[in-house]
Enzyme design. Structure first.
Site: not given
Ligand code: FES
Ligand code: FES
Lengths: 168, 744
Positions: B472, B514, B636, B646, B710, B713
């Site tokens: 990640t 994150a 951010r 990702q 994040g 996903e």
């Protein structure tokens, strides 16, 4: 039924070093590298020739080391991911993979890099589509495919520039 | 927090890159302790029943075999199911490996052969014969649907759908209606690295367990509880994880079996699963969704009725949030949803990348496309027309939602406005061209996390937290965060992750790492700075400029300010002056009072707009995805380079969901039968076009301390639907089952 384990002589040159030992014939080249020589940079993703994680060079050609019995290729020259950096300097393909963010988890990466190095030798590099086709034996579940193609193209174009430079 | 970035937000290359491209990074199956035994697992070929007899005489005669561990000879392990509970909070009675002779699912481990070589263990495992008493089982999903139920105790992260208005009445009155049953096949995570555990028995008898997991502290707690050990007898390490996507959220049976055997044999052991064995544990549940939509003539959604079912095992009630997403994301005055689980005699389904939303958002976005067409409106325009600025299900404001911008920028980049509405109307030569789009939504989560920052005599900053980097980019973004917070060049920062002994961090998953670990590192670095300044201020032999407030830490050194602007002091010298060898600070990032209030008053999500082009061969019906654009609004972005990877990676997996991936059940034996990469297709190089990822500017100070949402996903959510919708646009045919295989 008790049986003695059989052992067959195995002689190889691996990353420039001579290797010889008596091995059970069922030991694959991949398991020899990973389990007996601690060369764990070569990965096992399926053990069935379906994923490419175990790709190494044997006599300069890319092969899936999980499909080769170690004793079946006597006197061959084997190159793994641990053997391509020169004097502590990364191979251009390794550097390009970092620059292009051509991996995430890194598990398919050694196989992709070895495959890509062989691909350049084979010359299947005339278009992105051709590179994609000839890299399709190396799966990447993280989906770093775009980055991998970019990395390969970077190395190809640098080589062309260098050749042009030499010609000039 | 107000962050002025010199490091955060930069497209830095991965700091773990060299280790990975040289083969030096060590994964779970790669340490080689002396005297290590190889364990190969024997699995049950039946789905339900009881072991009668285990014949292992032949196997024991294979030279090199040391032990064959079964439920009959294993050492003590915890008796009660509650001792096997893990952090994921799936209600029910967790599976206890080698507990007794009862078989609950096909693929259940029944024996583990330990031998001095891998080859001997593999050979002997094939010689173990087991007689079973077979009991009836059901592995058919349609049959299971008849037994669907709502668990009395729900999973901790389950969000119950909240109805509004009168959906049934509004549907009856709607001028435009669509209705259909949508289906998603079960999928397996199939990270490239197979699950594996290497257990080292230390001199003091404790166990160091290298495991492929997303949560070393969760596995430590699980092992301690299930094997009746104290926590300080088990240390779990996972510095490198070869992908997981959710398969490493729960402890997989190999880690239990390997540690149990190390306890039994008092020797180092390794248990690695085979690729077929990767189909004997976690998988994304099969799902059906019945979706009925009603709209008025002006294309305004009036009613939404969503009913969904996912499968689970007989012994646990795995639940997913699949039915809520449309209710949250669309302004529709009448909406209702219902969710149930359907039991099968298999292992328990599990979380796979974007659990719930990957299923629910994609299937719903296919239905939304149908409704847009039923209304005769452009699918992008339809979504804008029914756009909700709030969480419409909870009637709650959002911390931010830059989805409008994402739609606009994605459409612009893709060239959406040149699209012709009529299906089958865009051709290139003999190929049919289709353009489709969809939107995505995923939770933006934050969980309490701790981190330690330490300054050593070598002048390097050492950061530690028990987070996992499963590919990640966590190593890299935490280094960037530390560089920014402390005022340190990146190359003088060391990041240590993947060890249960490090400061507490929740299991990696759900895209919260994150935001959470980032905030913890930020706090720890600030606290360390403050400590350093305070220590210098107290220290008599430090230069006077360095003992005042007007000192700054920049580029890894202390600098004076104003009239002392010329003065500087290296960090190792500063540390020597304070008379200490190391200076360290540990901090925990928590939502805090303000954060908690905000969490009660505002909902928080990541959003995206995905655009896709497919080409379909009209004779062969083969589909190629030729373009994908994803515009993501995720607060951010710590590192646009790794973040884009990702998103791309998730889009690749979503392409698999749309076109390739399907775990096929052999119902007679209750086993996923295409359990290898030749028969379970994941996208290969040739399947994937160049994909463009745009990050939309979204400033959100409220969602998490660093403004991070994040991104692990969101790339899954919407992408499969965009592909399905593009196939409709190319062919005029609606496919409601994923994966779509028109040529098959
Ligand atoms: S491990 Fe050899 S091809 Fe997969
Ligand atoms: S980088 Fe993870 S599988 Fe390719």
């Amino acid at each position: 039924m008790t049986r003695e384990s059989v052992a067959v002589p195995c002689r190889l040159q691996i990353n420039g070093q001579d290797y010889s030992a008596d091995l059970p014939p069922s030991v694959t080249l991949l398991d020899l590298l990973r389990e007996r020589l601690d060369l764990t940079g070569t990965k096992k993703g399926c053990d069935h020739g379906q994923c490419g994680a175990c790709t190494v060079l044997v006599d300069g050609k890319r092969v899936k080391s999980c499909l080769i019995l170690a004793v079946s290729i006597p006197d061959s020259v084997v190159t793994t991911i641990e053997g391509i950096a020169q004097d502590g300097r990364l191979h251009p393909m390794q550097q390009a993979f970092i620059d292009a963010d051509a991996f995430q988890c890194g598990y398919c990466t050694p196989g992709q890099i070895m495959s890509a190095i062989a691909l350049l030798e084979e010359g299947h590099i005339h278009s992105r589509a051709e590179i994609r086709e000839f890299m399709s034996g190396n799966l990447c579940r993280c989906g770093a495919y775009n980055g991998i193609i970019n990395a390969i193209e970077q190395v190809v174009s640098r080589q062309h520039r260098n050749q042009a430079g030499e010609a000039a | 927090m107000n962050v002025i970035s010199t490091h955060i937000g930069q497209p830095v290359s991965r700091i773990d890159g060299v280790a990975k491209v040289t083969g030096q990074a060590k994964y779970a199956a790669e340490p080689h302790p002396p005297g290590m035994l190889y364990g190969v697992v024997v699995n049950s070929p039946i789905a339900h029943g009881r072991i009668e007899t285990i014949h292992d005489t032949g196997a024991r005669q294979v030279p090199g075999v040391i032990e064959i561990m079964t439920h009959l000879n294993r050492p003590h392990a915890a008796l009660f199911e509650k001792s096997y509970m893990d952090g994921l909070g799936v209600p029910g009675a967790p599976y206890r490996p080698l507990h007794d002779g009862e078989i609950h699912f096909n693929g259940q481990p029944v024996a583990v052969v330990f031998a001095e070589t891998f080859e001997a263990a593999r050979e002997a495992a094939m010689l173990v014969r087991v007689d079973y008493e077979r009991w009836p089982h059901n592995a058919n999903f349609e049959v299971a649907l008849h037994q669907k139920y709502m668990p009395s105790k729900t999973r901790s992260n389950y969000v119950p759908p909240k109805p509004r208005g009168d959906a049934a009445a509004a549907y009856a009155l709607s001028a435009v209606k669509t209705e259909g049953r949508y289906h998603l096949a079960p999928e397996h995570h199939n990270p490239m690295e197979m699950h594996a555990t290497t257990v080292i028995v230390e001199d003091d008898g404790t166990f160091t367990v290298w495991d492929k997991t997303q949560g070393p502290q969760a596995v430590q707690a699980y092992l301690a509880s299930a094997l009746s050990l104290s926590k300080d007898q088990v240390r779990v390490r996972n510095p490198y994880v070869g992908g997981a996507f959710g398969s490493g959220l729960r402890a997989v049976y190999n880690v239990f079996l390997a540690t149990l055997a190390a306890k039994m044999l008092k020797r180092a052991v390794r248990v690695t699963l085979t690729r077929p064995q990767m189909f004997t544990h976690a998988f994304r549940p099969e799902a059906v969704m019945d979706i009925a939509l009603g709209a008025s003539r002006d294309s305004t959604l009036q009613s939404m009725i969503v009913k969904g079912v996912t499968d689970t095992s007989r012994f646990e009630h795995n639940m997913e949030n699949i039915v809520i997403w449309g209710l949250i994301n669309y302004r529709c005055p009448n909406a209702t949803a219902d969710y149930k689980v359907a039991p099968r005699d298999t292992y328990t389904s599990s979380d796979m990348r974007a659990p719930g939303a990957a299923t629910g958002v994609n299937l719903l976005e296919m239905a939304i496309d149908e409704m847009a067409y039923a209304c005769g409106m452009d699918p992008l325009a339809f979504r804008l027309h029914n756009y909700s600025d709030i969480d419409a299900m909870h009637d709650m404001p959002l911390t931010s939602k830059a989805l409008r911008d994402a739609m606009a920028q994605g459409a612009q980049h893709f060239g959406w406005h040149d699209r012709s509405m009529i299906p089958g109307s865009m051709r290139d030569g003999r190929e049919l061209v289709g353009w489709g789009m969809a939107t995505g939504i995923w939770d933006a989560m934050f969980s309490p996390t701790s981190a330690r920052a330490r300054l050593g005599q070598d002048g390097r900053l050492h950061i530690a937290t028990a987070a996992s980097d499963i590919g990640t980019g966590t190593y890299t973004i935490l280094a960037q965060t530390a560089a920014e917070a402390f005022g340190m060049p990146l190359d003088r920062i060391d990041i240590e992750l993947g060890d249960s002994a490090l400061p507490e961090c929740p299991t990696e998953g759900g895209s919260w790492t994150a935001a959470s670990a980032g905030a913890a590192v930020w706090l720890a670095c600030h606290s360390l700075r403050t400590k350093l300044f305070a220590a210098l201020a107290r220290c008599k032999n430090a230069p006077s400029w360095a003992r005042q407030d007007s000192v700054k830490l920049e580029g890894g050194a202390l600098h004076g300010m104003n009239e002392n602007a010329q003065d500087s002091l290296s960090l190792s010298d500063a540390l020597s002056l304070t008379g200490q060898d190391v200076l360290e600070a540990e901090e925990t990032a928590k939502p805090g009072l303000r954060g908690k209030i905000s969490q009660m008053r505002k909902a928080r999500f990541t959003h995206s707009a995905v655009f896709c082009e497919v080409r379909v061969d009209p004779e062969l019906d083969t589909v190629r995805v030729t373009r994908l654009v994803n515009a993501v609004a995720a607060g951010r972005i710590m590192n646009p380079k790794t973040a884009a990877s990702q998103i791309r990676g998730a889009m690749v997996m979503a392409t698999g969901m749309a076109l390739h991936e399907e775990s096929l059940m052999d119902e007679r034996v209750g086993r996923f039968m295409n359990h290898n990469f030749a028969e379970y297709h994941i996208p290969a190089h040739a399947d994937i076009p160049d994909m463009d990822v745009l990050f939309v500017n979204e400033h959100d100070d409220e969602v998490s301390p660093l403004g991070v949402k994040g991104i692990g996903e969101i790339g899954m959510c919407g992408t499969a639907a965009a592909i399905a919708n593009a196939i409709f646009h190319a062919t005029g045919r609606r496919y409601r089952n994923l994966p779509i295989m028109p040529g098959a």
